[in-house]
Design a protein around this motif. Sequence first.
Motif, PDB file in Angstrom:
ATOM      1  N   GLN A   1      13.411  63.764  10.884  1.00  0.00           N
ATOM      2  CA  GLN A   1      12.652  62.918  11.593  1.00  0.00           C
ATOM      3  C   GLN A   1      13.834  61.918  12.520  1.00  0.00           C
ATOM      4  O   GLN A   1      13.141  61.481  13.523  1.00  0.00           O
ATOM      5  CB  GLN A   1      12.122  61.696  10.458  1.00  0.00           C
ATOM      6  CG  GLN A   1      11.053  62.439   9.522  1.00  0.00           C
ATOM      7  CD  GLN A   1      10.621  61.422   8.675  1.00  0.00           C
ATOM      8  OE1 GLN A   1      11.239  60.209   8.175  1.00  0.00           O
ATOM      9  NE2 GLN A   1       9.504  61.810   7.678  1.00  0.00           N
ATOM     10  N   LEU A   2      14.888  61.925  12.118  1.00  0.00           N
ATOM     11  CA  LEU A   2      15.989  61.126  12.734  1.00  0.00           C
ATOM     12  C   LEU A   2      16.002  62.075  14.075  1.00  0.00           C
ATOM     13  O   LEU A   2      16.240  61.385  15.320  1.00  0.00           O
ATOM     14  CB  LEU A   2      17.225  61.021  12.252  1.00  0.00           C
ATOM     15  CG  LEU A   2      17.262  59.829  11.060  1.00  0.00           C
ATOM     16  CD1 LEU A   2      18.673  60.106  10.516  1.00  0.00           C
ATOM     17  CD2 LEU A   2      17.229  58.588  12.002  1.00  0.00           C
ATOM     18  N   ASP A   3      16.269  63.468  14.042  1.00  0.00           N
ATOM     19  CA  ASP A   3      16.353  64.271  15.235  1.00  0.00           C
ATOM     20  C   ASP A   3      15.181  63.921  16.034  1.00  0.00           C
ATOM     21  O   ASP A   3      15.198  63.846  17.494  1.00  0.00           O
ATOM     22  CB  ASP A   3      16.304  65.625  14.851  1.00  0.00           C
ATOM     23  CG  ASP A   3      17.661  66.094  14.362  1.00  0.00           C
ATOM     24  OD1 ASP A   3      18.712  65.160  14.537  1.00  0.00           O
ATOM     25  OD2 ASP A   3      17.720  67.100  13.641  1.00  0.00           O
TER      26      ASP A   3
ATOM     27  N   GLU B   1      15.319  60.846  17.749  1.00  0.00           N
ATOM     28  CA  GLU B   1      16.549  60.747  18.636  1.00  0.00           C
ATOM     29  C   GLU B   1      15.672  61.540  20.026  1.00  0.00           C
ATOM     30  O   GLU B   1      16.239  60.987  21.158  1.00  0.00           O
ATOM     31  CB  GLU B   1      17.516  61.499  18.036  1.00  0.00           C
ATOM     32  CG  GLU B   1      18.879  61.620  19.222  1.00  0.00           C
ATOM     33  CD  GLU B   1      20.259  62.304  18.647  1.00  0.00           C
ATOM     34  OE1 GLU B   1      21.012  62.416  19.413  1.00  0.00           O
ATOM     35  OE2 GLU B   1      19.925  62.933  17.652  1.00  0.00           O
ATOM     36  N   ALA B   2      15.222  62.342  19.942  1.00  0.00           N
ATOM     37  CA  ALA B   2      14.349  63.184  21.145  1.00  0.00           C
ATOM     38  C   ALA B   2      13.557  62.181  21.598  1.00  0.00           C
ATOM     39  O   ALA B   2      13.471  62.129  22.902  1.00  0.00           O
ATOM     40  CB  ALA B   2      13.831  64.444  20.511  1.00  0.00           C
ATOM     41  N   ASP B   3      12.700  61.682  20.774  1.00  0.00           N
ATOM     42  CA  ASP B   3      11.913  60.260  21.547  1.00  0.00           C
ATOM     43  C   ASP B   3      12.667  59.261  22.075  1.00  0.00           C
ATOM     44  O   ASP B   3      12.228  58.796  23.445  1.00  0.00           O
ATOM     45  CB  ASP B   3      10.913  59.690  20.342  1.00  0.00           C
ATOM     46  CG  ASP B   3       9.706  60.652  19.899  1.00  0.00           C
ATOM     47  OD1 ASP B   3       9.612  61.672  20.392  1.00  0.00           O
ATOM     48  OD2 ASP B   3       9.363  60.443  18.625  1.00  0.00           O
ATOM     49  N   LEU B   4      13.954  58.795  21.569  1.00  0.00           N
ATOM     50  CA  LEU B   4      14.546  57.791  22.078  1.00  0.00           C
ATOM     51  C   LEU B   4      15.225  58.547  23.377  1.00  0.00           C
ATOM     52  O   LEU B   4      15.285  57.694  24.608  1.00  0.00           O
ATOM     53  CB  LEU B   4      15.765  57.436  21.148  1.00  0.00           C
ATOM     54  CG  LEU B   4      15.265  56.502  20.201  1.00  0.00           C
ATOM     55  CD1 LEU B   4      16.338  56.341  19.250  1.00  0.00           C
ATOM     56  CD2 LEU B   4      14.862  55.053  20.673  1.00  0.00           C
ATOM     57  N   GLN B   5      15.584  59.708  23.578  1.00  0.00           N
ATOM     58  CA  GLN B   5      16.120  60.329  24.879  1.00  0.00           C
ATOM     59  C   GLN B   5      15.231  60.523  25.744  1.00  0.00           C
ATOM     60  O   GLN B   5      15.367  60.187  26.842  1.00  0.00           O
ATOM     61  CB  GLN B   5      16.833  61.852  24.166  1.00  0.00           C
ATOM     62  CG  GLN B   5      17.549  62.494  25.569  1.00  0.00           C
ATOM     63  CD  GLN B   5      18.658  61.558  26.127  1.00  0.00           C
ATOM     64  OE1 GLN B   5      19.525  61.091  24.952  1.00  0.00           O
ATOM     65  NE2 GLN B   5      18.904  61.433  27.278  1.00  0.00           N
ATOM     66  N   LYS B   6      13.942  60.829  25.362  1.00  0.00           N
ATOM     67  CA  LYS B   6      12.830  60.789  26.323  1.00  0.00           C
ATOM     68  C   LYS B   6      12.636  59.642  26.858  1.00  0.00           C
ATOM     69  O   LYS B   6      12.598  59.527  28.082  1.00  0.00           O
ATOM     70  CB  LYS B   6      11.465  61.419  25.572  1.00  0.00           C
ATOM     71  CG  LYS B   6      10.445  61.502  26.377  1.00  0.00           C
ATOM     72  CD  LYS B   6       9.166  62.090  25.659  1.00  0.00           C
ATOM     73  CE  LYS B   6       8.023  62.473  26.490  1.00  0.00           C
ATOM     74  NZ  LYS B   6       6.840  63.129  25.689  1.00  0.00           N
ATOM     75  N   SER B   7      12.424  58.508  26.020  1.00  0.00           N
ATOM     76  CA  SER B   7      12.099  57.171  26.393  1.00  0.00           C
ATOM     77  C   SER B   7      13.519  56.734  27.454  1.00  0.00           C
ATOM     78  O   SER B   7      13.370  56.092  28.382  1.00  0.00           O
ATOM     79  CB  SER B   7      12.225  56.133  25.236  1.00  0.00           C
ATOM     80  OG  SER B   7      11.217  56.436  24.669  1.00  0.00           O
ATOM     81  N   PHE B   8      14.691  57.090  27.202  1.00  0.00           N
ATOM     82  CA  PHE B   8      15.866  56.567  27.732  1.00  0.00           C
ATOM     83  C   PHE B   8      15.793  57.382  29.150  1.00  0.00           C
ATOM     84  O   PHE B   8      15.990  56.649  30.261  1.00  0.00           O
ATOM     85  CB  PHE B   8      17.269  57.377  27.274  1.00  0.00           C
ATOM     86  CG  PHE B   8      18.514  56.908  28.134  1.00  0.00           C
ATOM     87  CD1 PHE B   8      18.823  55.864  28.120  1.00  0.00           C
ATOM     88  CD2 PHE B   8      18.921  57.974  28.745  1.00  0.00           C
ATOM     89  CE1 PHE B   8      20.175  55.692  29.104  1.00  0.00           C
ATOM     90  CE2 PHE B   8      20.189  58.054  29.611  1.00  0.00           C
ATOM     91  CZ  PHE B   8      20.689  56.587  29.699  1.00  0.00           C
TER      92      PHE B   8
END
Length: 155
Positions: free
Chosen positions: A32-34, A37-44
């Motif tokens: 879930q963290l990964d 993190e992928a969602d956050l990277q996508k948002s970033f």
Amino acid sequence: KETSFMEQLSIINKAGEEIQRKNDILNEAKKQLDEKEADLQKSFNQIKDMNDSFAKMKEQIEASQQQLEEDKIAHAKQKEAFKDLMSQEQDVLNNQKKLVDESLQSLKHGIEQFEENKSAFKIEQSTVVEHLQKENLKLKEFQGQLEERQLLLDE
């Protein structure tokens, strides 16, 4: 001792199962963290793309503002040139008006001269006519005298 060994083995097995269960929970949490993190990277990345787009829009706005300033300067120059041209045109019109006024004055003077000459001619003409009429009367009188003399001579 056997029971206690079995109990210990059972406790160890339970502890192993508990460790495995907690390991599974940790793995699920890591998954879930990964994902987060992928969602956050996508948002970033989206934010970075938007930031890049804003930077491009800012450059375009600055370029548009620069062009607007240049257009304002060019418009001001055109306006000034137009004012100069209109001033020159006004000067030309004023000069032409002055020439027309001078021509009209000259024409009026010529008409006045013509009228004066015409009046003088009429006066001279009437004087000549009067003189001719007087001479004509004298000639008629002289002719009358000649006719009387002729009659006297004929008698």
